[in-house]
Design a protein around this motif. Sequence first.
Motif, short mmCIF file in Angstrom:
data_model
loop_
_atom_site.label_atom_id
_atom_site.label_comp_id
_atom_site.label_asym_id
_atom_site.label_seq_id
_atom_site.Cartn_x
_atom_site.Cartn_y
_atom_site.Cartn_z
N VAL A 36 0.83 -1.21 0.00
CA VAL A 36 0.00 0.00 0.00
C VAL A 36 0.86 1.25 0.00
O VAL A 36 0.56 2.24 -0.68
N ARG A 37 1.96 1.23 0.75
CA ARG A 37 2.81 2.41 0.91
C ARG A 37 3.78 2.61 -0.26
O ARG A 37 4.27 3.72 -0.46
N ALA A 38 4.08 1.55 -0.99
CA ALA A 38 5.09 1.66 -2.04
C ALA A 38 4.58 2.53 -3.19
O ALA A 38 3.39 2.54 -3.51
N PRO A 39 5.47 3.31 -3.83
CA PRO A 39 5.07 4.13 -4.98
C PRO A 39 4.52 3.27 -6.12
O PRO A 39 5.00 2.17 -6.37
N ARG A 40 3.50 3.78 -6.78
CA ARG A 40 2.92 3.10 -7.93
C ARG A 40 3.06 3.99 -9.17
O ARG A 40 3.19 5.20 -9.05
N ARG A 41 2.97 3.37 -10.31
CA ARG A 41 3.06 4.15 -11.54
C ARG A 41 1.86 5.09 -11.62
O ARG A 41 0.71 4.66 -11.58
N PRO A 42 2.10 6.40 -11.71
CA PRO A 42 0.99 7.36 -11.74
C PRO A 42 0.18 7.24 -13.03
O PRO A 42 0.72 6.94 -14.10
N ARG A 43 -1.11 7.46 -12.91
CA ARG A 43 -2.01 7.46 -14.07
C ARG A 43 -2.29 8.90 -14.46
O ARG A 43 -2.72 9.70 -13.63
N LEU A 44 -2.09 9.22 -15.72
CA LEU A 44 -2.18 10.61 -16.17
C LEU A 44 -3.54 11.21 -15.89
O LEU A 44 -3.64 12.32 -15.35
N TRP A 45 -4.62 10.51 -16.25
CA TRP A 45 -5.96 11.06 -16.06
C TRP A 45 -6.23 11.34 -14.59
O TRP A 45 -6.85 12.35 -14.24
N PHE A 46 -5.76 10.43 -13.71
CA PHE A 46 -6.00 10.60 -12.28
C PHE A 46 -5.23 11.80 -11.75
O PHE A 46 -5.75 12.59 -10.94
N GLU A 47 -3.98 11.98 -12.20
CA GLU A 47 -3.16 13.08 -11.69
C GLU A 47 -3.71 14.42 -12.15
O GLU A 47 -3.73 15.39 -11.39
N ILE A 48 -4.15 14.50 -13.41
CA ILE A 48 -4.74 15.76 -13.89
C ILE A 48 -5.99 16.09 -13.10
O ILE A 48 -6.19 17.24 -12.67
N LEU A 49 -6.83 15.09 -12.88
CA LEU A 49 -8.06 15.31 -12.11
C LEU A 49 -7.73 15.70 -10.68
O LEU A 49 -8.35 16.62 -10.12
N LEU A 50 -6.75 15.03 -10.08
CA LEU A 50 -6.37 15.32 -8.70
C LEU A 50 -5.85 16.74 -8.54
O LEU A 50 -6.23 17.46 -7.61
N ILE A 51 -4.98 17.16 -9.46
CA ILE A 51 -4.43 18.51 -9.39
C ILE A 51 -5.54 19.55 -9.57
O ILE A 51 -5.61 20.55 -8.84
N ALA A 52 -6.42 19.32 -10.54
CA ALA A 52 -7.50 20.28 -10.80
C ALA A 52 -8.43 20.39 -9.60
O ALA A 52 -8.77 21.50 -9.16
N VAL A 53 -8.85 19.25 -9.08
CA VAL A 53 -9.77 19.26 -7.94
C VAL A 53 -9.10 19.85 -6.70
O VAL A 53 -9.71 20.62 -5.95
#
Length: 297
Positions: A36-53
């Motif tokens: 759970v704690r280990a870094p995972r490959r980021p998903r572009l759509w999720f990161e854009i949505l997260l930053i915007a929100v």
Amino acid sequence: MGETTVTTLEGRRAAAPSPVAGEADGRSEQSLLRRVRAPRRPRLWFEILLIAVSYWTYSLIRNAVPEQKAQALRNADWIWSVERRLGIAVEQIVNHAANSVKWLIVGMNYYYATLHFVVTLGVLVWLYRSHPGRYAAARTALFVTTGVALIGYYLYPLAPPRLMNGGRFVDTVLVHQTWGSMASGDLKNMSNQYAAMPSMHIGWSVWCGITIFALATVPWARVLGLLYPAGTLVVIVATANHFWLDAVGGMACLAFGYGVARAWYGALPHTLPRLIHHRTGGSQTLPTPTGVPANQP
């Protein structure tokens, strides 16, 4: 086999948990926590949505905080008096000196208005593309820093120097009619004018500077990483948008953000593996945060 028995008061024999089974359960829980704690490959759509929100939420909450003008002005007077007693009240000198050179102060106004967002987003994109194993931890540090800042805005309303009563500071945006502050001119009703402590211009710029300096391989880029937060400090003071002690507050928030990221991922962002490797067949192997060089190719 693998179980022991105990005798109850009624003389019955009951099965007791096996120590081996208990240890296996403990190892399984620890393994799950590591995954759970280990870094995972980021998903572009999720990161854009997260930053915007996240930015929308940040702006909404920051601007919804009661302005508390009287208290904010009292706090500004107190900080200014403390700085003068300590002999560190340099903001007015810097403000007037920069304002005397029109091209310089106009450039600073636009610097204040734009680079805060442009550079931060640029570093996030660079991390996402070139350092995916470090992206989540670095982003977590930045987001926690911003969240803590919101608490500061609520608990300690503070007027910027340019709005002080009798402070003799120059509001450089109004004087030179430039777009350099959401709290000046026609934009002042869109933003809380009394949310100067802590300075997220400093919090974000120091985050950018640390990230660039730690991870860039080109010497001139590392130098720019160091110069960017230093330049931002000069700009926020010269434009009278912050006391320099607001910058101290911003760095304190950033330190807390890095502390949270360190506690969750087990390492500071720049010390995590650069890439997230895969096993044969495409399943993801999550990296461990220790024992891997910071500049792993």
